[in-house]
Write a protein that holds these residues in place. Structure first.
Motif, PDB file in Angstrom:
ATOM      1  N   LEU A   1     -10.142  43.054   9.120  1.00  0.00           N
ATOM      2  CA  LEU A   1     -11.247  42.500   9.860  1.00  0.00           C
ATOM      3  C   LEU A   1     -12.052  42.022   8.994  1.00  0.00           C
TER       4      LEU A   1
ATOM      5  N   PRO B   1      -4.438  38.366  22.243  1.00  0.00           N
ATOM      6  CA  PRO B   1      -4.783  39.147  21.084  1.00  0.00           C
ATOM      7  C   PRO B   1      -5.823  38.532  20.104  1.00  0.00           C
ATOM      8  N   ARG B   2      -5.660  36.869  20.265  1.00  0.00           N
ATOM      9  CA  ARG B   2      -6.519  36.228  19.322  1.00  0.00           C
ATOM     10  C   ARG B   2      -7.956  36.453  19.986  1.00  0.00           C
TER      11      ARG B   2
ATOM     12  N   LEU C   1     -13.504  41.765  17.827  1.00  0.00           N
ATOM     13  CA  LEU C   1     -13.396  42.646  16.899  1.00  0.00           C
ATOM     14  C   LEU C   1     -14.224  41.957  15.521  1.00  0.00           C
ATOM     15  N   LEU C   2     -14.286  40.913  15.498  1.00  0.00           N
ATOM     16  CA  LEU C   2     -14.675  40.080  14.093  1.00  0.00           C
ATOM     17  C   LEU C   2     -16.178  40.197  14.305  1.00  0.00           C
TER      18      LEU C   2
ATOM     19  N   GLU D   1      -9.087  39.054  21.663  1.00  0.00           N
ATOM     20  CA  GLU D   1      -9.521  40.409  21.383  1.00  0.00           C
ATOM     21  C   GLU D   1     -10.101  40.555  19.847  1.00  0.00           C
ATOM     22  N   ARG D   2      -9.122  39.861  19.001  1.00  0.00           N
ATOM     23  CA  ARG D   2      -9.577  39.898  17.673  1.00  0.00           C
ATOM     24  C   ARG D   2     -10.927  39.212  17.405  1.00  0.00           C
ATOM     25  N   ARG D   3     -11.454  38.302  18.141  1.00  0.00           N
ATOM     26  CA  ARG D   3     -12.619  37.613  18.202  1.00  0.00           C
ATOM     27  C   ARG D   3     -13.472  38.429  18.106  1.00  0.00           C
TER      28      ARG D   3
ATOM     29  N   THR E   1      -6.843  48.190   9.546  1.00  0.00           N
ATOM     30  CA  THR E   1      -7.109  47.280  10.320  1.00  0.00           C
ATOM     31  C   THR E   1      -8.607  46.778  10.209  1.00  0.00           C
ATOM     32  N   GLN E   2      -9.594  47.737   9.933  1.00  0.00           N
ATOM     33  CA  GLN E   2     -11.028  47.595   9.430  1.00  0.00           C
ATOM     34  C   GLN E   2     -11.105  46.663   8.405  1.00  0.00           C
TER      35      GLN E   2
ATOM     36  N   GLN F   1     -11.205  39.026   6.862  1.00  0.00           N
ATOM     37  CA  GLN F   1     -11.018  37.576   7.547  1.00  0.00           C
ATOM     38  C   GLN F   1     -12.426  37.208   7.908  1.00  0.00           C
TER      39      GLN F   1
END
Length: 628
Positions: free
Chosen positions: A179, A105-106, A112-113, A108-110, A175-176, A182
Motif C-alpha cells: 500500500l 477489491p478495487r 486502504l490507500l 476496498e483497496r482505495r 500488505t502495508q 502504491q
C-alpha cells in the motif's frame, strides 16, 4: 456494464464530476456567491428558486422541494436509464465503469490507500513535534516566518533523515508495504529493498476537496536535490487535477472575489499567514484546464502570480494559452508579475497584506496581456504589423468559449488593427482567409522553384530552367514539422492529450503529414534531447525520410513562410491550435454520425458534448444534441 455497478464507484464518481457543469449544460445557471441559481425544471416558476451547490455536490429547489445529485438529475429530469447515466458521468470524469465482481477489491483497496496516507500524514506531523532532529525543520520554518498556527492549519510535518523511519512505523507487513508503495510513500531499489521517499524534508500534505490527505510535497532541508519533491501519481493523486491549498483556501474564505494561483507551497502558506488566504499552488506543473476549472468554481476571477524573470514570463505565456479554453462569460483573469528576486511569501512579509492586495487589484487584465505579447515584436504603426497581429490573434480567440468575452476581445483587436470589427469577424468566419495555411481546407499550394527540375526535350529547349515553377502542396502539418525539426524543444508545446486529439485527422483520410508530426512529437516527449538528424533516421529507406530530410534542410521550401526566433514558437503554436480545431471538428462529425445512427455509447455522447462546448463558443446554457 452488464453487472451491478458498485456503490463505492458511484460515490467516487459523484465526487469527481462537477454538478454545475452537468446541470449547467441543460439549464441557464447564474452565479449566486458560491452557488448557482436557475428556474426550476421540475415546476413552473418565474423567479429562480432552484439552487446548485457545487461544493456539496447537490441541487435543491426551495419552491417544489426537488433535490438530489448529478446522477438523480439525469435520471429524473433527462429520463436517462440508470446505466446510461452512470456511463455519461463516467465519460465526463474520464473513468471506466466497473462491474461489482471486479470492483469490490478495487474499492476496498482505495479505502486502504486513504488510510495509509492519512496515517503517514499524522506520523509526519508527530515528527515535527517530537523527533530528536526536528530542530533543523523548526528553525527553517521560523526563518520563513511560519508560526505554529499556520503550521497547524496546513498540517505541515517533518520527514526525518534516514532511509526507513516511515517504513518502520507503517510498513509492518507485506500488505502495508505494498500500500505504501502504491501511494508513493516509499520507493523500491533495484535490489528489492524499500526506502522512505521523503527524507530530511519539510512535509506539506496535499488534500482533496474533502480535506483528506492524498499526497505530499517535500522541501529539502540543506543543499540536497531535488529541492522540492512531490508524491508520484497514484490512484488517489493526479497532479494535473489537484491544487495545493485548495481545501484550506475554500475553508478560510467564503465567496472570495478572486483567487490567486502561485507557484510554491511556501507562497500559499506565507500569503495565508500574511492575511491573503485566497491562494493555491500548482504542483510542480504548468496550470492545466482542470486546475483552472477548479479555481473558477471557487471564485469568478483568477489571478496568476508569476516571478518577473524570464522563467516567469515563459510560464505566464503557457498559462495564458491554457486559460483561453476556460474563459466563459462571467469569468475574469489577470496576471500579476512580481519584482525580480521576490516571491509572494517574501513580498507579503515586506509589504503587508494591504500593499499586496493593491498589487493584485492592479494586475494586468488577460486581454491586455495577450495582445501586448502578440504585438511585442510587431510595428503596429505599419499596415503589415497590424495585419500580422490580427493573423496571430485568430487561433487564440477561436479557442475562447465565452461569446461575450470573445466579442469584446474582437472589438479590442479591431481597434489595435485599425479596421472595422465587422470586417475582422467576416475574415475570421471563413477558413479561406487563413493567410498562412492557404486557400483551401487543410493544405495550400505555393509556387516555388523545383530544385530537381529536368528539361523535357520533347517540348523543345528551355532557356531558363532555374525559373521553371510548379505548384507544390504544402500543408499546415508540413510547416509545423519543418519548425519542429529546426527547434525540437517545440515538442513541449504539444500535450499528450493533443497527440490523441490529432489522431482524428490521421484517421479521417490522407494526412500522412499529421502521422509524421505525431510520431516525431511522441519520440521527442520520450527523448527530449534527441537531435533532429537522429530523430528522422527511424524513417531511413522510406519515402517519408526523403520528405523529412527536405523539411529539415529546407530544400525547396519557401523560407519566408518559416518564422525565426521566438516568432517561430508562436507560429508553431498557432498552427497546432488550427490543427487541433480541425481535429475537433472532424471528431464531432464522426460522433454526430454515430449519434444519429443510434450507435453512440454514453461515453461518446459525453465526448461529443465536451467537444461541442469547447469549440462552439457556448457556456453553461448550452445543450447536448437532442436524442434521435
Amino acid at each position: 456494464m452488464a453487472g451491478r455497478i458498485p456503490q463505492d464507484f458511484i460515490n467516487d464518481l459523484l465526487e469527481r464530476v462537477d454538478i454545475a457543469e452537468v446541470i449547467g449544460a441543460r439549464l441557464e445557471l447564474k452565479r449566486a456567491g458560491r452557488e448557482f441559481k436557475a428556474l426550476c425544471p421540475f415546476h413552473n416558476e418565474k423567479t429562480p428558486s432552484f439552487h446548485v451547490i457545487p461544493d456539496k455536490g447537490f441541487y435543491h429547489c426551495f419552491g417544489c422541494g426537488a433535490n438530489g445529485t448529478a446522477l438523480s438529475f439525469l435520471l429524473e429530469q433527462e429520463r436517462m436509464p440508470f446505466q446510461e447515466a452512470i456511463g455519461y458521468l463516467a465519460g465526463l470524469a474520464g473513468v471506466e465503469v466497473p462491474e461489482e465482481a471486479a470492483a469490490a477489491p478495487r474499492d476496498e483497496r482505495r479505502g486502504l490507500l486513504y488510510d495509509i496516507v492519512d496515517r503517514a500524514d499524522r506520523w509526519f506531523r508527530l515528527q515535527l513535534a517530537q523527533h530528536p532532529k526536528r530542530a533543523t525543520a523548526v528553525d527553517y520554518l521560523r526563518k520563513r516566518g511560519v508560526d505554529g498556527q499556520a503550521a497547524k492549519t496546513f498540517g505541515i510535518g517533518f520527514a526525518p533523515p534516514g532511509r526507513s523511519g516511515l517504513l518502520e512505523a507503517l510498513g509492518t507487513d507485506d500488505t502495508q508495504r505494498a500500500l505504501m508503495l502504491q501511494a508513493g510513500l516509499i520507493g523500491q531499489a533495484d535490489d528489492g529493498r524499500f526506502y522512505d521517499r521523503f527524507r530530511d524534508r519539510i512535509i506539506f500534505p496535499i488534500r482533496d476537496q474533502r480535506g483528506r490527505p492524498i499526497a505530499f510535497g517535500g522541501r529539502i532541508l540543506g543543499d540536497g536535490q531535488p529541492k522540492y519533491l512531490n508524491s508520484p501519481e497514484s490512484p488517489l493523486f493526479h497532479k494535473g487535477r489537484e491544487l495545493y491549498g485548495f481545501w484550506e483556501c475554500r475553508n478560510a474564505v467564503r465567496d472570495p472575489e478572486r483567487v490567486l494561483l502561485v507557484e510554491g507551497y511556501m507562497d500559499v502558506v506565507g500569503l495565508a499567514q500574511g492575511g491573503v488566504p485566497e491562494a493555491c499552488a500548482s504542483l510542480g506543473t504548468a496550470a492545466t484546464r482542470d486546475h483552472l476549472e477548479k479555481l473558477f468554481r471557487l471564485a469568478p476571477e483568477v489571478v496568476f502570480c508569476f516571478d518577473g524573470d524570464a522563467a516567469g514570463l515563459r510560464a505566464a505565456w503557457k498559462a495564458a494559452r491554457t486559460a483561453l479554453e476556460v474563459l466563459e462569460d462571467g469569468r475574469g483573469l489577470r496576471l500579476l508579475f512580481l519584482p525580480d528576486g521576490e516571491d509572494p511569501d517574501t513580498l507579503i512579509r515586506k509589504e503587508g497584506a494591504e500593499a499586496f492586495r493593491a498589487r493584485i487589484a492592479s494586475a494586468t487584465p488577460f486581454s491586455e496581456y495577450l495582445f501586448s505579447e502578440l504585438a511585442r515584436e510587431l510595428d503596429l504603426g505599419s499596415l503589415d504589423g497590424r495585419a500580422r497581429l490580427a493573423h496571430l490573434a485568430r487561433p487564440m480567440l477561436e479557442r475562447i468559449p465565452g461569446r461575450l468575452v470573445k466579442t469584446l476581445m474582437m472589438r479590442r483587436l479591431a481597434e489595435l488593427a485599425q479596421m472595422p470589427v465587422a470586417d475582422l469577424e467576416r475574415i475570421y468566419a471563413h477558413p479561406a482567409a487563413d493567410a498562412m495555411a492557404g486557400a483551401q481546407d487543410h493544405a495550400s499550394e505555393r509556387e516555388y522553384p523545383d530544385p530537381h527540375w529536368v528539361p523535357d526535350e520533347r517540348h523543345g529547349p528551355v532557356a531558363r530552367p532555374q525559373t521553371q515553377r510548379r505548384r507544390v502542396r504544402l500543408s499546415r502539418e508540413d510547416i509545423a514539422t519543418a519548425l519542429l525539426l529546426r527547434r525540437t524543444d517545440f515538442a513541449e508545446e504539444v500535450a499528450e492529450g493533443d497527440l490523441d486529439r490529432l489522431a482524428a485527422l490521421e484517421a479521417a483520410g490522407d494526412r500522412q503529414g499529421v502521422r509524421l508530426l505525431r510520431a516525431l512529437v511522441a519520440q521527442l516527449h520520450a527523448q527530449p534531447e534527441l537531435p533532429a538528424a537522429v530523430l528522422i533516421s527511424a524513417w531511413l529507406g522510406t519515402p517519408e525520410h526523403d520528405r523529412l530530410r527536405q523539411l529539415i534542410t529546407g530544400a525547396g521550401l519557401p523560407a519566408k513562410e518559416l518564422a525565426e526566433g521566438e516568432r517561430a514558437r508562436l507560429q508553431f503554436q498557432e498552427i497546432l491550435a488550427m490543427l487541433l480545431a480541425e481535429a475537433s471538428q472532424q471528431r464531432q462529425r464522426e460522433l454526430i454520425a454515430k449519434i444519429r445512427a443510434r450507435e453512440a455509447s454514453a461515453e461518446e455522447h459525453a465526448e461529443y458534448f465536451a467537444l461541442k462546448r469547447a469549440s462552439a463558443g457556448v457556456g453553461v446554457a448550452s445543450k447536448p444534441p437532442p436524442p434521435v
